[in-house]
Design an enzyme around this catalytic site. Structure first.
Site, short mmCIF file in Angstrom:
data_model
loop_
_atom_site.label_atom_id
_atom_site.label_comp_id
_atom_site.label_asym_id
_atom_site.label_seq_id
_atom_site.Cartn_x
_atom_site.Cartn_y
_atom_site.Cartn_z
N HIS A 150 -19.69 -26.44 -30.02
CA HIS A 150 -19.71 -25.73 -28.75
C HIS A 150 -19.85 -24.23 -29.01
CE1 HIS A 150 -17.83 -28.89 -25.88
NE2 HIS A 150 -18.45 -29.49 -26.87
N GLU B 292 -18.35 -21.69 -27.72
CA GLU B 292 -17.07 -20.99 -27.87
C GLU B 292 -16.49 -21.16 -29.27
OE1 GLU B 292 -16.92 -22.71 -23.57
OE2 GLU B 292 -17.89 -23.19 -25.47
N CYS C 260 -14.51 -26.09 -21.60
CA CYS C 260 -14.01 -27.46 -21.53
C CYS C 260 -12.58 -27.50 -22.11
CB CYS C 260 -14.94 -28.38 -22.31
SG CYS C 260 -14.82 -28.17 -24.12
N CYS D 216 -12.39 -26.34 -25.89
CA CYS D 216 -12.61 -24.91 -26.08
C CYS D 216 -11.46 -24.09 -25.51
CB CYS D 216 -13.94 -24.50 -25.47
SG CYS D 216 -15.34 -25.23 -26.36
#
Length: 159
Positions: free
Chosen positions: A54, A56, A84, A87
């Protein structure tokens, strides 16, 4: 000249465009402290074949490397899509003080859309600011998924 939230989000959008060029879901992120960008990231789940790819997490990893510390206190995280659960957990653990995001994620967002991790009693509570350049962030994501659905439909029709 001090950059504004919108300026940093433009830089996060540039990261999202890099993800788009790779065929990834176009999410981009950066981590800033005192006007200095410490980490950048974009989605790499498909290219690296990992659920951990991801934007992040990639930006957090780079910022930790830059500072040689897992503590990202006094840092702001700018991301084009509401984080999410994974993260949000990572940025809470990293002690990031502010989360600024563009598009809301009604299916997985944990800054208030589906859940609000910043209000759940964890030992650290980042400040949340959503909807910065929301239209641009949302359009990039919806365009990606629209093209993906069209490709899948064309593939199904040929089969």
């Amino acid at each position: 000249m001090k950059l504004q939230h919108s300026d940093y989000m433009e830089l996060a959008l540039k990261e999202a465009r890099l993800a788009l060029e790779l065929g990834e879901i176009p999410v981009g992120c950066l981590i800033v402290r005192d006007g200095v960008i410490l980490g950048r990231g974009h989605n790499t789940r498909e290219t690296e074949r990992t659920a951990l790819g991801h934007a992040e997490l990639n930006a957090i990893r780079q910022a930790c490397d830059t500072l040689q510390s897992w503590r990202l206190e006094s840092c702001a995280l700018y991301v084009t899509l509401e984080p999410c659960p994974m993260c949000m957990g990572a940025l809470i653990n990293a002690r990031i003080c502010q989360v600024v995001f563009g598009a809301y994620d009604l299916k997985a967002g944990c800054c208030g859309s589906l859940a609000d991790f910043s209000q759940m009693g964890f030992n650290h509570r980042p400040e949340i600011l959503g909807g910065i350049r929301e239209l641009e962030c949302s359009q990039m994501l919806s365009g990606f998924f629209e093209r993906l659905r069209k490709k899948e439909q064309e593939f199904a029709e040929k089969a």
